[in-house]
Design a protein around this motif. Structure first.
Motif, PDB file in Angstrom:
ATOM      1  N   ASP B 118      10.208 -35.392  21.943  1.00 55.84           N
ATOM      2  CA  ASP B 118      10.087 -34.336  20.921  1.00 55.84           C
ATOM      3  C   ASP B 118       9.329 -33.123  21.447  1.00 55.84           C
ATOM      4  OD1 ASP B 118      10.515 -33.383  18.206  1.00 55.84           O
ATOM      5  OD2 ASP B 118       8.342 -33.594  17.953  1.00 55.84           O
ATOM      6  N   LYS B 122      10.703 -29.244  22.105  1.00 56.99           N
ATOM      7  CA  LYS B 122      10.168 -28.068  21.409  1.00 56.99           C
ATOM      8  C   LYS B 122       9.475 -27.100  22.379  1.00 56.99           C
ATOM      9  CE  LYS B 122      10.152 -29.878  16.747  1.00 56.99           C
ATOM     10  NZ  LYS B 122      11.059 -31.015  17.060  1.00 56.99           N
ATOM     11  N   GLU B 262       3.753 -37.030  14.995  1.00 55.11           N
ATOM     12  CA  GLU B 262       3.448 -35.589  14.960  1.00 55.11           C
ATOM     13  C   GLU B 262       4.691 -34.707  14.856  1.00 55.11           C
ATOM     14  OE1 GLU B 262       1.900 -37.690  17.068  1.00 55.11           O
ATOM     15  OE2 GLU B 262      -0.167 -37.587  16.327  1.00 55.11           O
ATOM     16  N   GLN B 265       4.494 -31.825  12.388  1.00 50.95           N
ATOM     17  CA  GLN B 265       3.547 -30.804  12.867  1.00 50.95           C
ATOM     18  C   GLN B 265       4.192 -29.943  13.944  1.00 50.95           C
ATOM     19  OE1 GLN B 265      -0.678 -31.724  13.849  1.00 50.95           O
ATOM     20  NE2 GLN B 265      -0.199 -33.716  12.984  1.00 50.95           N
ATOM     21  N   ARG B 267       7.344 -29.376  14.377  1.00 47.85           N
ATOM     22  CA  ARG B 267       8.342 -28.532  13.721  1.00 47.85           C
ATOM     23  C   ARG B 267       7.660 -27.303  13.087  1.00 47.85           C
ATOM     24  NH1 ARG B 267      13.229 -26.990  14.274  1.00 47.85           N
ATOM     25  NH2 ARG B 267      12.386 -25.000  13.620  1.00 47.85           N
ATOM     26  N   LEU B 270       6.783 -24.600  15.572  1.00 43.44           N
ATOM     27  CA  LEU B 270       7.936 -23.743  15.892  1.00 43.44           C
ATOM     28  C   LEU B 270       8.191 -22.734  14.773  1.00 43.44           C
ATOM     29  CD1 LEU B 270      10.799 -25.761  17.647  1.00 43.44           C
ATOM     30  CD2 LEU B 270       9.038 -24.315  18.650  1.00 43.44           C
TER      31      LEU B 270
END
Lengths: 325, 325
Positions: B118, B122, B262, B265, B267, B270
């Motif tokens: 993840d 990101k 997380e 968080q 997301r 971003l």
């Protein structure tokens, strides 16, 4: 020196280890991939990953044929190569910028216009320093790239461990079909236990190195990005001040321009710029303030850490693989 | 359409023009160079300017031989080529950065570690946007380069005017030596007056275009540098927040990491980043505040402007040379 710095504490981990010594020992846990339909990466950015697709093939012997890099480290191997291209591009930008700075200054001198000559010379000084910052940035990226190599090297070294474990499990499965009563099965089961023990250590090392070095590498890149940006902002703002000293009111033919008298002001702007660059300091906080809720993560103890409190703490970077490549 | 938009007002400029119609009319005033020992450019940065040295040769016929670019525009011609290399370098940096972003995301997916997967995805989004900003910067540099072409084209067009004037003056000087009583001298003197009139217009156009476009070109570059820097700072800071969500506490072999929780968080970070980029605005002031003392320069009238107040004001960009090249 033991092969792995985890060896000492590992012997105490019978129960945790035995959890893995069941039917699922043949397949490795990492390659089981989830469906990532909601991820940004599946949104059409990949484009070239046709062989690796969205569902990655699970690891197998055949996939290794004719490939110089082990499957596990291949993606990072390519990424590290791309980082090198990025570094070269920023180095080239820095070099060209310094080139242009000199050319601008020399062109300005040739115009024979005092004001253009002085301003172009001093704007050249500012541009040249912008180029130097670009070069410094390229070097910082190179340092960051070294951290990624640590991950890649660990991936490389974990691959034989996975292969070895799978090989023995494969052999056991075949033998159970052909000669279920074979005495060799006992020996192979013992070998599998040893291979799995070795692999458990390797996978833990890989996980630790991956997370630690990934954070380090990109945090270094982001910090370098901020440093370059803040310094280039200082330079660009003073550069604009220099340009404002150049009177561009149009003259009519035969008219002469008023004498250029802004030389000392221009000199002062360069001094101000130098002072501002010298006074620049990086921000002290390790990460941006708004994510305070996550900082206690550093204090968190891993689930089984109580059993080996004196051992692994100092071995978080304990892989023996050299960082050069 | 008259050849020069200065023609109308030029006819009123008898006195100013006649000042030039004396002994110094043979040599052009711009090429008289001062000793620049105190300048930064003479400090050893040039290195490659061996043919142009510190004392530039004054313009002469022979120096034009075998050169495809007129002497006057040659330095800027080279500078514009270097600007192209700079643009290409930043474009390449942007492209590689976007490449790396995708590779990082795909590598993270392959690790099979939810948290690494993840966060790498990101962080990849952030890096990709840093790359987009680099590309936007390259395009801004390209726009700025167009302004330098205006100067170069004007330099190119002024060259024949200087050559023509010098040629006639040269002929007069020779004839005065050989046949001081020749009737052709009168004709040549008249031709010289006309050539000098044309050249005066050309030189004024060159001065106006040079100052105006030089300011515009590098002000645009500095503004683009500030924009890229400020946006990349936003991105890098949010990138560091993302990295802080990755727990890099080392695990011991056989241990399992706590579940990754997380995701929301990450997301949110971003989203914050997107908001910050959308809210970004360039600074409004044309130049940095500290140089207020120079801003009245805009109001200053050139010495002879009172005589032609309605004419040349609107002709500051009145050169007819196309900007393409």
């Amino acid at each position: 020196m033991s092969r792995s710095s985890f060896d000492g504490s590992f012997m105490q981990l019978g129960p945790a280890y035995l959890r893995y010594h069941s039917g699922e020992s043949v397949t490795n846990s990492p390659p089981t991939h989830r469906n990532r339909a909601l991820s940004i990466r599946s949104g059409g950015k990949s484009g070239k990953g046709s062989s690796s697709g969205s569902q990655l093939p699970s690891f197998s012997f055949s996939s290794l044929r004719g490939q110089s890099q082990p499957e596990l480290s291949r993606k990072l191997f390519k990424l590290i190569k791309s980082e090198n291209n990025l570094i070269n591009a920023h180095e080239a930008a820095g070099r060209e910028r310094i080139n242009i700075a000199t050319q601008l200054s020399e062109w300005g001198e040739q115009t024979g216009d005092d004001a253009v000559s002085d301003i172009s010379d001093k704007v050249g000084v500012v541009l040249s320093e912008i180029g130097e910052q670009e070069d410094t940035y390229a070097h910082a990226l190179d340092d960051s790239r070294g951290r990624l190599k640590s991950i890649r090297n660990t991936e490389k070294s974990v691959q034989p461990s996975r292969v070895g474990k799978a090989k023995i499990a494969d052999e056991i499965a075949k033998l159970k079909m052909k000669e279920p009563e074979s005495a060799r099965l006992v020996v192979l089961e013992q070998e599998l236990v040893r291979a799995e023990a070795e692999n458990l250590v390797a996978e833990a090392q890989l996980s630790n190195i991956t997370r630690q070095k990934l954070k380090e590498a990109y945090d270094a890149e982001f910090l370098a990005t901020i440093e370059r940006a803040e310094k280039q902002i200082i330079l660009a703002k003073h550069g604009r001040r220099l340009l404002s000293l150049l009177d561009d009111t149009p003259v009519i033919p035969g008219d002469t321009r008023p004498n250029y008298t802004e030389g000392s002001q221009a000199r002062q702007i360069l001094n101000d710029c130098e002072d501002d660059l010298r006074d620049w300091r990086p921000e002290v906080e390790p990460y941006d303030a708004p994510v305070e809720e996550t900082s206690p993560a550093k204090e968190k103890q891993p689930a089984l850490d109580i059993e080996a409190d004196d051992g692994p703490k100092e071995t978080e970077t304990g892989t023996k693989i050299p960082e050069s490549a």
